[in-house]
Design an enzyme around this catalytic site. Structure first.
Site, PDB file in Angstrom:
ATOM      1  N   ASP A 133       0.934  -1.234  -0.124  1.00  0.00           N
ATOM      2  CA  ASP A 133       0.043  -0.049  -0.098  1.00  0.00           C
ATOM      3  C   ASP A 133       0.818   1.300   0.057  1.00  0.00           C
ATOM      4  O   ASP A 133       0.625   2.238  -0.918  1.00  0.00           O
ATOM      5  CB  ASP A 133      -0.751   0.221   1.042  1.00  0.00           C
ATOM      6  CG  ASP A 133      -1.835  -0.946   1.375  1.00  0.00           C
ATOM      7  OD1 ASP A 133      -3.063  -0.817   1.475  1.00  0.00           O
ATOM      8  OD2 ASP A 133      -1.374  -2.336   1.558  1.00  0.00           O
TER       9      ASP A 133
ATOM     10  N   GLU B 175      -5.307   7.203   0.274  1.00  0.00           N
ATOM     11  CA  GLU B 175      -6.021   6.646   1.719  1.00  0.00           C
ATOM     12  C   GLU B 175      -4.701   6.632   2.765  1.00  0.00           C
ATOM     13  O   GLU B 175      -5.068   6.770   3.920  1.00  0.00           O
ATOM     14  CB  GLU B 175      -6.168   5.175   1.344  1.00  0.00           C
ATOM     15  CG  GLU B 175      -6.602   4.470   2.634  1.00  0.00           C
ATOM     16  CD  GLU B 175      -7.004   3.075   2.309  1.00  0.00           C
ATOM     17  OE1 GLU B 175      -6.957   2.486   1.345  1.00  0.00           O
ATOM     18  OE2 GLU B 175      -7.425   2.228   3.540  1.00  0.00           O
TER      19      GLU B 175
ATOM     20  N   ASP C 255      -6.617   5.103  -4.241  1.00  0.00           N
ATOM     21  CA  ASP C 255      -6.505   3.913  -3.293  1.00  0.00           C
ATOM     22  C   ASP C 255      -5.234   2.959  -3.814  1.00  0.00           C
ATOM     23  O   ASP C 255      -5.380   2.211  -4.662  1.00  0.00           O
ATOM     24  CB  ASP C 255      -7.776   3.226  -3.202  1.00  0.00           C
ATOM     25  CG  ASP C 255      -7.864   2.232  -2.191  1.00  0.00           C
ATOM     26  OD1 ASP C 255      -6.844   1.702  -1.341  1.00  0.00           O
ATOM     27  OD2 ASP C 255      -9.093   1.739  -1.757  1.00  0.00           O
TER      28      ASP C 255
ATOM     29  N   ILE D  62      -3.919   0.300  -2.572  1.00  0.00           N
ATOM     30  CA  ILE D  62      -4.349  -1.295  -2.551  1.00  0.00           C
ATOM     31  C   ILE D  62      -5.711  -1.247  -2.099  1.00  0.00           C
ATOM     32  O   ILE D  62      -6.045  -0.876  -0.774  1.00  0.00           O
ATOM     33  CB  ILE D  62      -3.544  -2.217  -1.947  1.00  0.00           C
ATOM     34  CG1 ILE D  62      -2.162  -2.232  -2.571  1.00  0.00           C
ATOM     35  CG2 ILE D  62      -4.110  -3.454  -1.823  1.00  0.00           C
ATOM     36  CD1 ILE D  62      -1.190  -3.503  -1.762  1.00  0.00           C
ATOM     37  N   ASP D  63      -6.820  -1.532  -2.903  1.00  0.00           N
ATOM     38  CA  ASP D  63      -8.206  -1.530  -2.368  1.00  0.00           C
ATOM     39  C   ASP D  63      -8.686  -2.949  -2.166  1.00  0.00           C
ATOM     40  O   ASP D  63      -8.035  -3.664  -3.337  1.00  0.00           O
ATOM     41  CB  ASP D  63      -9.092  -1.015  -3.655  1.00  0.00           C
ATOM     42  CG  ASP D  63     -10.549  -0.962  -2.972  1.00  0.00           C
ATOM     43  OD1 ASP D  63     -10.700  -0.601  -2.011  1.00  0.00           O
ATOM     44  OD2 ASP D  63     -11.462  -1.292  -3.938  1.00  0.00           O
TER      45      ASP D  63
ATOM     46  N   THR E 200      -7.326  -4.553   0.885  1.00  0.00           N
ATOM     47  CA  THR E 200      -6.077  -5.117   1.576  1.00  0.00           C
ATOM     48  C   THR E 200      -6.212  -6.456   2.062  1.00  0.00           C
ATOM     49  O   THR E 200      -5.542  -7.268   2.051  1.00  0.00           O
ATOM     50  CB  THR E 200      -5.621  -4.007   2.477  1.00  0.00           C
ATOM     51  OG1 THR E 200      -5.235  -2.626   1.791  1.00  0.00           O
ATOM     52  CG2 THR E 200      -4.236  -4.389   3.125  1.00  0.00           C
TER      53      THR E 200
ATOM     54  N   ASP F  67     -12.598   4.673  -2.677  1.00  0.00           N
ATOM     55  CA  ASP F  67     -13.069   3.336  -2.880  1.00  0.00           C
ATOM     56  C   ASP F  67     -14.073   3.504  -4.054  1.00  0.00           C
ATOM     57  O   ASP F  67     -14.407   2.052  -4.271  1.00  0.00           O
ATOM     58  CB  ASP F  67     -13.814   2.768  -1.594  1.00  0.00           C
ATOM     59  CG  ASP F  67     -12.567   2.476  -0.277  1.00  0.00           C
ATOM     60  OD1 ASP F  67     -11.638   2.031  -0.907  1.00  0.00           O
ATOM     61  OD2 ASP F  67     -12.857   2.665   0.720  1.00  0.00           O
TER      62      ASP F  67
HETATM   63  N1  LIG Z   1     -16.616  -1.311   7.832  1.00  0.00           N
HETATM   64  C1  LIG Z   1     -16.054  -1.404   6.539  1.00  0.00           C
HETATM   65  N2  LIG Z   1     -17.522  -1.093   5.580  1.00  0.00           N
HETATM   66  C2  LIG Z   1     -17.479  -0.986   4.273  1.00  0.00           C
HETATM   67  N3  LIG Z   1     -16.089  -1.029   3.601  1.00  0.00           N
HETATM   68  C3  LIG Z   1     -15.059  -0.989   4.549  1.00  0.00           C
HETATM   69  C4  LIG Z   1     -15.108  -1.000   5.850  1.00  0.00           C
HETATM   70  N4  LIG Z   1     -13.755  -1.248   6.415  1.00  0.00           N
HETATM   71  C5  LIG Z   1     -13.065  -1.053   5.085  1.00  0.00           C
HETATM   72  N5  LIG Z   1     -13.686  -0.984   4.160  1.00  0.00           N
HETATM   73  C6  LIG Z   1     -13.119  -0.824   2.702  1.00  0.00           C
HETATM   74  O1  LIG Z   1     -13.954  -1.675   1.806  1.00  0.00           O
HETATM   75  C7  LIG Z   1     -13.163  -2.023   0.580  1.00  0.00           C
HETATM   76  C8  LIG Z   1     -12.848  -3.354   0.447  1.00  0.00           C
HETATM   77  O2  LIG Z   1     -14.031  -4.028   0.806  1.00  0.00           O
HETATM   78  P1  LIG Z   1     -14.845  -4.678  -0.377  1.00  0.00           P
HETATM   79  O3  LIG Z   1     -13.929  -5.774  -0.729  1.00  0.00           O
HETATM   80  O4  LIG Z   1     -15.978  -5.083   0.507  1.00  0.00           O
HETATM   81  O5  LIG Z   1     -15.606  -3.975  -1.415  1.00  0.00           O
HETATM   82  C9  LIG Z   1     -11.941  -1.234   0.976  1.00  0.00           C
HETATM   83  O6  LIG Z   1     -11.681  -0.026   0.345  1.00  0.00           O
HETATM   84  C10 LIG Z   1     -11.525  -1.331   2.370  1.00  0.00           C
HETATM   85  O7  LIG Z   1     -10.802  -0.524   2.515  1.00  0.00           O
HETATM   86  P2  LIG Z   1      -9.154  -0.892   2.128  1.00  0.00           P
HETATM   87  O8  LIG Z   1      -8.848  -0.276   0.859  1.00  0.00           O
HETATM   88  O9  LIG Z   1      -8.316  -0.383   3.139  1.00  0.00           O
HETATM   89  O10 LIG Z   1      -9.189  -2.448   2.041  1.00  0.00           O
HETATM   90 MG   LIG Z   2     -10.347   0.578  -0.355  1.00  0.00          MG
HETATM   91 MG   LIG Z   3      -6.714   0.641   0.474  1.00  0.00          MG
HETATM   92 MG   LIG Z   4      -7.110   0.381   3.837  1.00  0.00          MG
END
Ligand SMILES: Nc1ncnc2c1ncn2[C@@H]1O[C@H](COP(=O)(O)O)[C@@H](O)[C@H]1OP(=O)(O)O
Ligand SMILES: [Mg+2]
Ligand SMILES: [Mg+2]
Ligand SMILES: [Mg+2]
Length: 356
Positions: A48, A71, A136, A138-139, A141, A297
């Protein structure tokens, strides 16, 4: 390259996401992912941090006056010299093999200290005015750590409207017509060239092309799959039960007569998968009242789906509004579907969520 509106932004965004995605792939295929826990208990890895540094460095070189909402922040790296050094080694080793492209991105970052400052340049408050990039690095993670889908995401907003979107999806098949699967499959991923880049420019459609590791090539136009009978549709949803309500989704599927199981995958790979016609409908149904979605996101995925012939709104049918800062505070959840069935889906969503 012919110069049309946003063609330079698209070109740089594609190269920047390609370079950053290649960095994340090298981490994905190594044993040590350098995971830390953030204040909100969500994970962040060396991938990330490295990807964010590379993308911001490329944007600053080409568009020095633009603002950036990203992010991650460098605080944990400033405090942890071992992880800092690992990220710095990774970033130094992540060059595009196409020298001309590497030069267009401004080449290497000068020093470890400038890398930290670059990461922290993603601290813009966002808003409704001017040119703002959303990153983002890494989306998904958690998917990245689990060995599943993840995406490297970049969008350009101008006055709150998404104009350019690019998604690097290293674990999706290159072939747009390949059926949607939950399992990424042993031969679907490698440490270098496999994977896909999705892109869109407002008013100009959406495209996919192999991620590759050299010059960008073989772009093809993508479009959503027409749905003649909604009961034959496939939902694309989160893996994480805490991100989208699985019980609400079952009730909505029942209302629409959908019997096929949902395909679960992490990240904005869901937007990309429905945009290319591999899946049909993306549902993100709020679980926690206090969680507010972040612009990074959704910005790229929102544009890519809409340019591929879809509509993207929240669960109340409102378009996602990227003009309120770093979050989508005026929206609840996400519903993405082909334009002509979107209203029908929203009615089912509202009747299920409204009756709770
Ligand atoms: N409680 C939450 N509700 C919805 N989305 C979340 C929550 N916590 C983190 N995310 C973010 O949801 C996304 C991935 O979720 P999904 O696979 O469900 O689409 C990511 O962007 C993640 O951030 P991150 O970028 O840190 O991974
Ligand atoms: Mg994300
Ligand atoms: Mg991310
Ligand atoms: Mg994250």
């Amino acid at each position: 390259m012919a110069s049309t509106e946003y063609s330079k932004e698209l070109h740089i965004a594609l190269l920047a996401v390609q370079r950053a995605t290649l960095l994340t792939k090298s981490v994905f295929h190594s044993h040590a992912k350098g995971t830390l826990d953030k204040a909100d208990a969500s994970p962040v890895t060396i991938g990330d941090f490295g990807a964010q540094a590379l993308i911001i460095s490329a944007l600053q070189h080409n568009f020095p006056d633009d603002e950036i909402v990203a992010e991650e922040e460098a605080k944990d790296l400033r405090e942890n010299s071992k992880v800092r050094q690992t990220v710095w080694d990774l970033v130094q080793n992540s060059k595009l093999s196409d020298d001309a492209a590497e030069k267009e991105l401004g080449g290497a970052i000068a020093s470890v200290d400038s890398m930290l400052d670059i990461i922290d340049k993603g601290d813009s408050k966002g808003g409704s005015k001017g040119r703002i990039w959303a990153i983002d690095p890494i989306d998904g993670t958690k998917g990245f750590l689990r060995g599943g889908q993840y995406a490297v995401c970049l969008g350009l907003m101008v006055d709150g409207d998404v104009k350019v979107g690019v998604l690097g999806c290293p674990n999706l098949p290159v072939d747009d017509s390949q059926p949607l699967t939950e399992d990424i499959g042993a031969d679907a991923t490698d440490a270098e060239g496999k994977g896909v880049l999705f892109s869109a420019v407002q008013g100009k459609g959406a495209a996919s092309r192999p991620l590759g590791k050299g010059s960008l090539a073989n772009e093809s136009t993508i479009g959503m799959k027409p749905i003649s009978n909604i009961s034959d549709a496939t939902f694309c949803e989160s893996v994480e039960a805490g991100h989208s309500s699985q019980s609400d989704s079952v009730a909505i599927a029942n209302k629409l007569g959908i019997t096929k199981p949902s395909v679960r995958m992490d990240s904005q790979a869901k937007y990309a998968s429905i945009a290319r016609g591999a899946g049909d409908l993306y549902l993100r149904l709020p679980v926690r009242k206090d969680y507010v979605e972040k612009i990074w996101d959704h910005a790229a995925g929102d544009l890519i789906v809409r340019e591929a012939g879809g509509q993207v709104t929240d669960t109340e049918g409102k378009r996602l509004d990227f003009s309120h800062g770093r979050t989508l505070k005026e929206n609840k959840g996400v519903i993405a579907a082909p334009k002509d069935v979107h209203q029908h889906v929203i009615e089912a969503v509202m009747s299920v969520l409204g009756s709770k």
